[in-house]
Design an enzyme around this catalytic site. Structure first.
Site: not given
Ligand code: NAD
Ligand code: MG
Length: 297
Positions: A189, A202
């Site tokens: 991220s 985080y």
């Molecule tokens: P999202 O909620 O759609 O995806 C996160 C997923 O993590 C969930 O769908 C869930 O299935 C999984 N998860 C969480 N806890 C879990 C557990 N204990 N066991 C199994 N699965 C688990 O959100 P997203 O934003 O698409 O996140 C995906 C990745 O992108 C993450 O690593 C997040 O940190 C990263 N990210 C997101 C952003 C943003 O702005 N959305 C920015 C930077 C990084």
């Protein structure tokens, strides 16, 4: 209908999200996100870049992981998605989209916060796909907390287990199955470089993911396995409305970027496709920033 290869202005490829204040219990569902996110359902066009490949994507039910799952399937890969049992509804929708593209879809509900669950997950994926050559460690936990005194030991532990330990456990279990030519891609991220004061746990995990990626990339390159990372900026996903951000921040979400808007999950997918595909054969230990223009080291 335009797709990701249509010549267009990135500023207005998508409108500003303009999200109403909303709150879902973690982990949140794409199905209940307002407005809905673009995971490429109507817009991602495959060009045969992952023909015959077998991918496991954690957190593949929603958000960025779902967009990557849809893109990988349209590029010709069979795809296993891992997700929490509470997310079955979102997972079903993604499975349907993968199958519609003619690829095999495998749904693997599992809580990845224990080593046993991670090992079982990898075993199940390998068995169902008949092998593995792409691993995307994308699952993540993000819960904002304004004061360190209020950040519970349990949350600190769970954030690290989900974002860092699971990546280690899953990657370790996957390695014996990955042939030369395989790709491992970790979702980090912009928080690794520009940490928010309310995301101490985080942001710290995301810096760890960057370093893990670079160290492991050097270790595995001689074996023909490439390890890279993708670092998203503010992307419109259920993570943000289920404790990732304070509710009152949502209406302006992503407006601090140079493009002036949040990103949509499908705008991340080409970065993962590139790093998974053989065309990136000389790209090793790289962090590909997809953040709408937030300067990073
Ligand atoms: P999202 O909620 O759609 O995806 C996160 C997923 O993590 C969930 O769908 C869930 O299935 C999984 N998860 C969480 N806890 C879990 C557990 N204990 N066991 C199994 N699965 C688990 O959100 P997203 O934003 O698409 O996140 C995906 C990745 O992108 C993450 O690593 C997040 O940190 C990263 N990210 C997101 C952003 C943003 O702005 N959305 C920015 C930077 C990084
Ligand atoms: Mg989800």
């Amino acid at each position: 209908m335009s797709d990701q290869l249509t010549f267009q202005n990135p500023v207005d490829r998508y409108p500003s999200v303009d999200a109403p204040e909303q709150q879902q219990p973690a982990p949140g569902l794409d199905e209940e996100l307002t407005p809905t996110a673009d995971r490429g359902e109507e817009t991602y066009r495959g060009t045969g870049r992952l023909e015959g490949r077998c991918a496991l994507i954690t957190g593949g039910d929603s958000g960025i992981g779902a967009a990557v799952a849809i893109a990988f399937a349209r590029e010709g890969a069979d795809v296993a998605i891992a997700y929490l049992p509470d997310e079955e509804q979102d997972a079903r929708a993604v499975v349907e989209l993968i199958e519609k593209s003619g690829s095999t879809a495998v749904a693997l509900p599992a809580d990845i916060t224990t080593p046993d669950a991670c090992r079982a997950l990898v075993g199940d994926a390998v068995e169902a796909l008949g092998g593995l050559d792409i691993l995307v460690n994308n699952a993540g936990k993000q819960q904002f907390c304004e004061r360190l005194e209020d950040l519970s030991d349990e949350q600190f532990d769970e954030t690290f287990r989900t974002n860092v330990y699971a990546m280690f456990w899953i990657t370790k279990a996957a390695l014996p199955h990955l042939p030369a030519g395989s790709s491992i891609i970790n979702t980090t991220s912009v928080q690794a470089y520009l940490p928010s004061e309310i995301l101490v746990d985080y942001a710290t995990t995301k810096a760890s993911i960057n370093t893990f990626t670079k160290a492991l990339a050097s270790q595995l390159a001689p074996r023909g396995i490439r390890v890279n990372a993708v670092a998203p900026g503010p992307i419109w996903t259920p993570l943000q409305v289920s404790g990732g951000q304070p509710k009152d921040k949502l209406p302006d979400f992503g407006e601090q970027t140079a493009l002036g808007r949040a990103g949509q999950p499908t705008e991340l997918a080409p970065a993962y496709v590139f790093l998974a595909s053989p065309e990136s054969s000389y790209v090793v230990g790289e962090t590909l920033n997809v953040n709408g223009g937030m300067p990073t080291p």
